[in-house]
Enzyme design. Structure first.
Site, mmCIF file in Angstrom:
data_model
loop_
_atom_site.group_PDB
_atom_site.id
_atom_site.type_symbol
_atom_site.label_atom_id
_atom_site.label_comp_id
_atom_site.label_asym_id
_atom_site.label_seq_id
_atom_site.Cartn_x
_atom_site.Cartn_y
_atom_site.Cartn_z
ATOM 1 N N SER A 7 4.745 -4.581 1.464
ATOM 2 C CA SER A 7 4.327 -5.986 1.459
ATOM 3 C C SER A 7 4.399 -6.460 0.013
ATOM 4 O O SER A 7 4.266 -5.636 -0.910
ATOM 5 C CB SER A 7 2.881 -6.082 1.955
ATOM 6 O OG SER A 7 2.345 -7.350 1.668
ATOM 7 N N TYR A 60 -6.306 -3.639 1.378
ATOM 8 C CA TYR A 60 -4.915 -3.711 1.864
ATOM 9 C C TYR A 60 -3.924 -3.526 0.719
ATOM 10 O O TYR A 60 -2.996 -2.709 0.807
ATOM 11 C CB TYR A 60 -4.704 -5.064 2.537
ATOM 12 C CG TYR A 60 -3.331 -5.267 3.153
ATOM 13 C CD1 TYR A 60 -2.945 -4.562 4.293
ATOM 14 C CD2 TYR A 60 -2.429 -6.184 2.607
ATOM 15 C CE1 TYR A 60 -1.690 -4.770 4.871
ATOM 16 C CE2 TYR A 60 -1.173 -6.397 3.179
ATOM 17 C CZ TYR A 60 -0.815 -5.683 4.308
ATOM 18 O OH TYR A 60 0.429 -5.877 4.883
#
Ligand SMILES: NC(=O)c1ccc[n+]([C@@H]2O[C@H](COP(=O)([O-])OP(=O)(O)OC[C@H]3O[C@@H](n4cnc5c(N)ncnc54)[C@H](OP(=O)(O)O)[C@@H]3O)[C@@H](O)[C@H]2O)c1
Length: 238
Positions: free
Chosen positions: A140, A153
């Protein structure tokens, strides 16, 4: 090679389903995994309807290392090899730092990084033996840039990048590619359900990520797109 084999995690929806459809349409035999067998079967049916080979679906909880071992064994038993492993499954809990629970942190650490490590290490020996293969990791942009509510995250996606860069340097000597993709926000359930998730007016679609992955795997084997960033070309376009 006739009908290479792709093992795709998180294939029950979102980016994983788009990846499964892309590889299935290209004639790959696919091993599809996630926890929800029914949703996996839906993905499998979509592949068959578009004329692809019947996929092997294996319901697995990637939090459980024993199930990961069984998954690798089932893929090997069914097809004899894995040519492309796509580590796509992931979990997102975006919250202010002090609100993230130990269970949420553990889930992200296990699914986003530990399971990747464990599944990859079961697939790599066969690739080394055959001197070919691709390991694809869906990271990501949160694996390159921290952001508010992303302490857990982003930490797991930074870890995934460190894993992938190191693995790439080890495995290229065996003619194995390690390709890591860093998408911005993609229009899937992961983002749709999270009130803290960043949004732009024109979000990426799961198919955009699948397209990039397939291009990276399909380029001549002398070339490796080791890291690919994907972001909207114009975030302000309505
Ligand atoms: N959406 C975005 O904006 C975005 C941006 C950048 C990167 N990514 C990354 O892209 C990947 C796919 O995300 P997505 O947007 O497609 O998310 P999604 O729609 O929420 O799909 C996540 C997938 O992971 C599977 N999964 C989650 N926990 C699992 C577990 N314990 N065991 C096995 N499978 C599990 C889910 O299947 P089951 O629920 O059936 O188990 C599902 O198939 C993730 O790694 C994510 O971090 C997403």
């Amino acid at each position: 090679m006739d009908h290479p084999v792709a093992l795709i995690t998180g294939a029950s929806r979102g980016i994983g389903r788009a990846l499964a459809l892309k590889f299935g349409a290209a004639g790959y035999r696919t091993v599809l995994t996630a926890r929800q067998q029914e949703a996996l079967q839906e993905t499998a049916t979509m592949i068959e309807k578009q004329g692809g080979h019947q996929p092997l679906t294996v319901a697995v909880d990637l939090m459980d290392m024993k199930q990961i071992e069984a998954l690798a064994r089932q893929a090997e038993d069914a097809f004899g090899r894995v040519d492309v492993l796509v580590n796509n499954a992931g979990v997102l809990h975006l919250k202010p730092f002090l609100e993230i629970t130990p269970d949420e942190l553990e889930e992200m650490l296990k699914v986003n990084i530990q399971a990747v490590f464990e599944l990859t290490r079961r697939v790599v020996p066969g690739m080394i033996e055959r001197r070919s293969g691709s390991i694809v990791n869906i990271a990501s942009l949160a694996g390159k840039h921290g952001f508010k509510t992303g302490t857990g995250y982003a930490a797991t996606k930074f870890a995934l990048r460190g894993f992938a860069q190191s693995l790439m340097l080890e495995l290229r000597e065996h003619d194995i590619r390690v390709i890591t993709v860093f998408p911005g926000s993609v229009h899937t359930r992961m983002i749709g359900r999270n009130p803290h998730a960043p949004r732009s007016e024109t979000m990426l679609q799961a198919e955009d990520v699948a397209h990039a992955v397939f291009a990276a795997v399909s380029v001549d084997s002398r070339a490796m797109m080791s890291e690919i960033d994907i972001r909207p070309s114009n975030p302000k376009r309505g």
